[in-house]
Write an enzyme that holds these catalytic residues in place. Structure first.
Site, PDB file in Angstrom:
ATOM      1  N   LYS A 107      -6.547  10.448   6.566  1.00  0.00           N
ATOM      2  CA  LYS A 107      -6.378  11.915   6.537  1.00  0.00           C
ATOM      3  C   LYS A 107      -5.751  12.353   7.838  1.00  0.00           C
ATOM      4  CE  LYS A 107      -7.554  15.397   3.742  1.00  0.00           C
ATOM      5  NZ  LYS A 107      -7.778  15.288   2.302  1.00  0.00           N
TER       6      LYS A 107
HETATM    7  N1  GLU Z   1      -5.120  15.924  -0.235  1.00  0.00           N
HETATM    8  C1  GLU Z   1      -5.456  15.409  -1.519  1.00  0.00           C
HETATM    9  C2  GLU Z   1      -6.874  14.909  -1.545  1.00  0.00           C
HETATM   10  O1  GLU Z   1      -7.700  15.325  -0.747  1.00  0.00           O
HETATM   11  C3  GLU Z   1      -4.439  14.380  -2.031  1.00  0.00           C
HETATM   12  C4  GLU Z   1      -4.291  13.151  -1.192  1.00  0.00           C
HETATM   13  C5  GLU Z   1      -3.164  12.246  -1.643  1.00  0.00           C
HETATM   14  O2  GLU Z   1      -2.558  12.490  -2.670  1.00  0.00           O
HETATM   15  O3  GLU Z   1      -2.905  11.287  -0.930  1.00  0.00           O
HETATM   16  O4  GLU Z   1      -7.254  14.151  -2.393  1.00  0.00           O
END
Ligand code: GLU
Length: 417
Positions: A107
């Site tokens: 993240k």
């Molecule tokens: N931000 C989204 C999540 O929390 C998508 C993450 C992604 O597609 O890599 O799942």
């Protein structure tokens, strides 16, 4: 990592521990899975439109990369912290494992308030942040995606910045891109579609008729907005929506398509005339069947959990329920579909996008949606079966499924050095 009360990472650890105990996880693997692999902190100096230089702090955390490249979004928000980004990266690890896709968890976050910045400033910040973490990301290393306050345009800038650095166009470095530059059809709607499927499957399990349900949604961004639209399309009644500025309520059901258009122009549901104004904190106590928190962390807490009348909660957001509130809801028999399952279709479709980019061959929207439906139902079934087998709530069950998958591979790979 400070283990104080408000720490989001501590909340993640509490959830993890509950499942790890049931699994009888050995102490060594337990230690590995409760430590982030890599935490990167960067400073991003940007010349603002007024000529002054501001320095923004950004993070990228790769929590675990045992199953594959780190995967997870990047958020731009004033409340971003290393603790929060680490918890979100851990949740991505469990989410990818529950979704059964070959990714680890990562993240990113930048402490900033994009609502007070111009497009040029946001672009400059995005490019500088990517340049600062450039060695850590890549199609085989770590693949970012959209999250709170980032979108397809942000992903296009990330793809371009990375491609400029390596000297050739590399579409698969990031997902959630515009379709014209290697994005997948269906990705934009994917998280909302998965929330809709989770709601439908929950109703099926509990013997409820989806078409007769009344639903309240917190948040009307990419997740809340599309979830509401797709659920309304299935015949459910969306009676209330709130966001950062206010809310709107209509006992007969809101016209979600009109609300969607209103929000595109006004950036908030507040002031929509197709219903009565609703104070944001009144959402929780509404007489509804399904509640969908689709905004930020720590929204359902011990201060509002007792008010909740809904039979089902579908966590569109990451970490919307605190551990003590979760226990309270479970003790009252409320069926909570946890974030790492409920919103996993976003990253599942990111996986499809990554596959298509690397293959150089693109699927139709119908193909994407059909594969998404299959993956989401597979994940939902696995978690539900585990919850019935161990007699635990759906959150603990989802962690059991996820931890088990990562632990098996960790054992097989063994220790390096
Ligand atoms: N931000 C989204 C999540 O929390 C998508 C993450 C992604 O597609 O890599 O799942």
């Amino acid at each position: 990592m400070a283990a104080h009360k408000e720490s989001v990472f501590s909340a993640m650890l509490e959830e993890f521990d509950a499942a790890a105990h049931i699994l009888n996880l050995e102490p060594g693997i337990w230690k590995i899975l409760t430590h982030p692999k890599r935490q990167i902190t960067v400073s991003c100096p940007i010349q603002m439109d007024n000529g002054e230089i501001e320095v923004f702090t950004g993070y990228r955390v790769q929590y675990n990369i045992t199953l594959g490249p780190a995967k997870g979004g990047i958020r731009f928000h004033p409340s971003v912290s290393l603790d929060e980004v680490t918890a979100l990266a851990a949740w991505m690890t469990w989410k990818c494992a529950v979704a059964h896709i070959p990714f680890g968890g990562g993240k990113g976050g930048v402490i900033c308030d994009p609502t007070k910045m111009s497009q040029r400033e946001i672009e400059a910040l995005t490019r500088r942040y990517v340049a600062e973490i450039i060695d850590a990301i890549g199609p085989e290393k770590d693949v970012p995606a959209p999250d709170v306050n980032t979108n397809e345009q942000t992903m296009a800038w990330i793809m371009d910045t990375y491609s400029m650095h390596v000297g050739h166009t590399t579409t698969s470095v990031v997902t959630g891109k515009p379709v014209e530059l290697g994005g997948s059809l269906g990705r934009r709607e994917a998280t909302g579609r998965g929330v809709m499927i989770a709601t439908r499957e929950s109703c099926k399990h509990l013997g409820m008729d989806l078409q007769k349900t009344r639903i309240a949604v917190q948040g009307f961004g990419n997740v809340g907005g599309i979830s509401a639209l797709l659920l309304a399309e299935q015949g459910a009644r969306i009676v209330a929506v709130t966001d950062w500025k206010g809310g709107v309520y209509n006992e007969k059901g809101l016209d979600v398509q009109n609300l969607f258009e209103y929000v595109q122009q006004n950036r908030t549901v507040a002031g929509f005339t197709g219903g009565d104004p609703l104070a944001s904190d009144k959402l929780w106590g509404l007489d509804v069947d399904v509640l969908i928190p689709a905004a930020l962390e720590n929204q359902i807490t011990m201060t509002n959990a007792a008010e909740i009348k809904a039979r089902i909660i579908i966590e569109g957001a990451n970490g919307p329920t605190t551990p003590d509130a979760n226990d309270h809801l479970h003790s009252r028999g409320i069926f909570v579909v946890p974030d790492i399952l409920a919103n996993s279709s976003g990253v599942t479709t990111s996986y499809f996008e990554w596959v298509q980019d690397r293959y150089g061959y693109f699927w139709t929207e119908a193909e994407v949606n059909q594969r998404l439906e299959a993956k989401m139902c597979e994940a939902f079934d696995a978690v539900l079966k585990t919850s019935l087998k161990y007699k635990v709530d759906m959150r603990t069950a989802a962690y059991i499924v996820a931890i088990n998958r990562v632990a098996i591979v960790t054992r097989m790979r063994g220790m390096y050095a």
